[in-house]
Design an enzyme around this catalytic site. Structure first.
Site, PDB file in Angstrom:
ATOM      1  N   ARG A 235       0.625  10.867   2.655  1.00  0.00           N
ATOM      2  CA  ARG A 235       0.696  11.875   3.717  1.00  0.00           C
ATOM      3  C   ARG A 235       2.051  11.768   4.399  1.00  0.00           C
ATOM      4  O   ARG A 235       2.841  10.885   4.097  1.00  0.00           O
ATOM      5  CB  ARG A 235      -0.417  11.621   4.741  1.00  0.00           C
ATOM      6  CG  ARG A 235      -0.415  10.177   5.253  1.00  0.00           C
ATOM      7  CD  ARG A 235      -1.398   9.940   6.361  1.00  0.00           C
ATOM      8  NE  ARG A 235      -1.638   8.530   6.611  1.00  0.00           N
ATOM      9  CZ  ARG A 235      -0.845   7.705   7.272  1.00  0.00           C
ATOM     10  NH1 ARG A 235       0.299   8.166   7.759  1.00  0.00           N
ATOM     11  NH2 ARG A 235      -1.154   6.441   7.466  1.00  0.00           N
TER      12      ARG A 235
ATOM     13  N   GLU B 274       0.833  -1.203   0.000  1.00  0.00           N
ATOM     14  CA  GLU B 274       0.000   0.000   0.000  1.00  0.00           C
ATOM     15  C   GLU B 274       0.866   1.250   0.000  1.00  0.00           C
ATOM     16  O   GLU B 274       2.074   1.191   0.227  1.00  0.00           O
ATOM     17  CB  GLU B 274      -0.944   0.022   1.202  1.00  0.00           C
ATOM     18  CG  GLU B 274      -0.248   0.074   2.556  1.00  0.00           C
ATOM     19  CD  GLU B 274      -1.225   0.000   3.708  1.00  0.00           C
ATOM     20  OE1 GLU B 274      -1.439   1.050   4.350  1.00  0.00           O
ATOM     21  OE2 GLU B 274      -1.772  -1.078   3.982  1.00  0.00           O
TER      22      GLU B 274
END
Length: 456
Positions: free
Chosen positions: A292, A288
């Site tokens: 951020r 994944e």
């Protein structure tokens, strides 16, 4: 460059962003909930504005409240930190629609990488090996059982949105899968407002390794090395370090270069972290991407000298990266310990209360990112993270030695913390010699609680 940034987060990351804004000469406004009225970031901000009650849904997760706060305080950008709305493409789009800049990937990039299952397919098309998993989202329990049979047990149930271990379960049988699906959907819905799930093949004895990347809007990208996040509890990271002891220099180079090439090719922008599982043979598999700033970003900063929050702000403002991979120098070894308010002896039960005394450790290579101070009241409404103790040294064994000293000096009185647990991890032989995997804490068990229950 921006004139004023609204910091739409709390705790240590709000203070971390505020300090970077100060260094960059950018004005900063801290948005806070009623429960966070007395936090250090609020006290030090150029301006602070209350955005709602303690409940996150009505404050830090409320897009209207945050956008209104930015507008009335004349901000021209919003930094979401990590968690909350930091990867919400709808919020990023609303931010842009109101003439403000979202400090992070643009909304179209967040939307492209929003689905974990879709991102696996996207980055696989750009050369990253992936773990076998379900084809798309799970439609229902029957679909999950069919996919698990095709993939082969054990499998990991994962939510399409969010992170932090919420909504994740490893299961070994069809019966366990059926029982866990309902729980995972409920946790994912509560945490992320999205109950969609998918499956991944579970690799036994794996390492969890991630690569920090920086990509500007002009297609220039670099990596800032990799981090080992294998010390986990229920898929939540506890200790991180860089570089990982699990890879040879050749494999490390291949991992990092592959990660940068894939995200640049897929059109990523801003700071991001690609997460991988590494098997016993040193082969890596993409799982994944986190669009951020990461909680564990300081260990990459300690090794590189870069301010990753400043890089986020620069790139969001449209500045080019301005340097090549050759200019990113990674030196020494860094370890981060997540200091949490939790009772390890009672299943890591979160704690709340007033800090009676707080003393951060010091010395060469020691950094403490925390919003604590004596008299601060830790609220019961949010994550239990109190701070991050980050250690740098020329090599891993020296970093471990400095870590023991720093954890011995760290004082947080008034509530129970996991400091004794971190000390125990440093005494575990598998951690010392670097041979640990993601099952380390399961193996240590209650023996590592040492002084669990004792106030530290």
């Amino acid at each position: 460059m921006f004139e004023r940034i609204l910091i739409a987060n709390r705790g240590e990351i709000a203070l971390r962003i505020l300090r970077t804004c100060r260094r960059m000469g950018v004005g900063a406004v801290v948005a806070y909930s009623e429960a966070d009225r007395d936090t250090r970031a609020v006290q030090l901000a150029d301006e602070a504005i209350c955005i709602g009650p303690a409940e996150a849904r009505r404050s830090y997760l409320s897009a209207p409240a945050i956008l209104s706060a930015a507008i009335v305080t004349a901000c021209d950008a919003i930094h979401p930190g990590y968690g909350f709305l930091s990867e919400d493409d709808a919020f990023a789009e609303m931010t842009r629609a109101h003439g403000l800049t979202f400090i992070g990937p643009p909304p179209e990039v967040l939307e492209r990488f929003a689905s974990k299952a879709g991102t696996r397919q996207l980055l696989a098309a750009h050369g990253l090996p992936t773990i076998p998993g379900s084809e798309g989202m799970l439609v229902d329990d029957d679909h999950a059982l069919e996919e698990a049979e095709r993939i082969g047990y054990p499998v990991l149930i994962k939510p399409s949105a969010g992170g932090g271990g919420r909504g994740m379960r490893m299961v070994r049988t069809p019966r366990e899968l059926q029982q866990a699906l309902t729980i995972c959907r409920s946790e994912a819905q509560a945490a992320f407002g999205d109950d969609s799930l998918y499956l991944e093949k579970w690799l036994e004895e794996n390492r969890h390794v991630e690569v920090q990347v920086i990509v500007d809007r002009y297609g220039n990208g670099v990596h800032v090395g990799e981090r080992d996040c294998s010390v986990q509890r229920r898929h939540q990271k506890v200790v991180e370090e860089s570089p990982t002891p699990a890879l040879s220099e050749a494999m490390r180079r291949r991992l990092c270069e592959s990660a940068v090439a894939a995200v640049v090719g897929a059109g990523y922008e801003n700071i991001g972290t690609l997460e991988f599982l590494v098997d016993r043979d040193g082969e890596f598999y993409f799982i994944e991407i986190n669009c951020r700033i990461q909680v564990e970003h300081p260990i990459s900063e300690m090794r590189s000298g870069l301010d990753l929050v400043a890089e986020q702000i620069r790139i969001a403002a449209g500045e080019p990266l301005g340097y090549s991979q050759d200019a990113v120098r990674l030196d020494g070894h860094a370890i981060e310990f997540r200091i949490n308010a939790e009772d390890v002896a009672h299943d890591f039960r979160p704690q709340a209360g007033t800090v009676g005394a707080y003393l951060a450790p010091g010395g060469p290579g020691v950094r403490m990112d925390s919003h604590l101070y004596a008299g601060y009241e830790v609220p019961p409404y949010y994550d239990s993270l109190l701070g991050k103790l980050v250690i740098w040294a020329p090599d891993r064994q020296s970093a471990i030695a400095r870590s023991r000293i720093a954890l011995g000096e760290l004082v947080i009185e008034g509530l129970i913390t996991n400091i004794p647990f971190h000390r125990a991890i440093l005494d575990d032989q598998a951690f010392i010699d670097g041979s640990f995997t993601t099952n380390l804490l399961d193996r240590i068990g209650s023996a590592a609680f040492v002084a669990g229950g004792r106030r530290s």
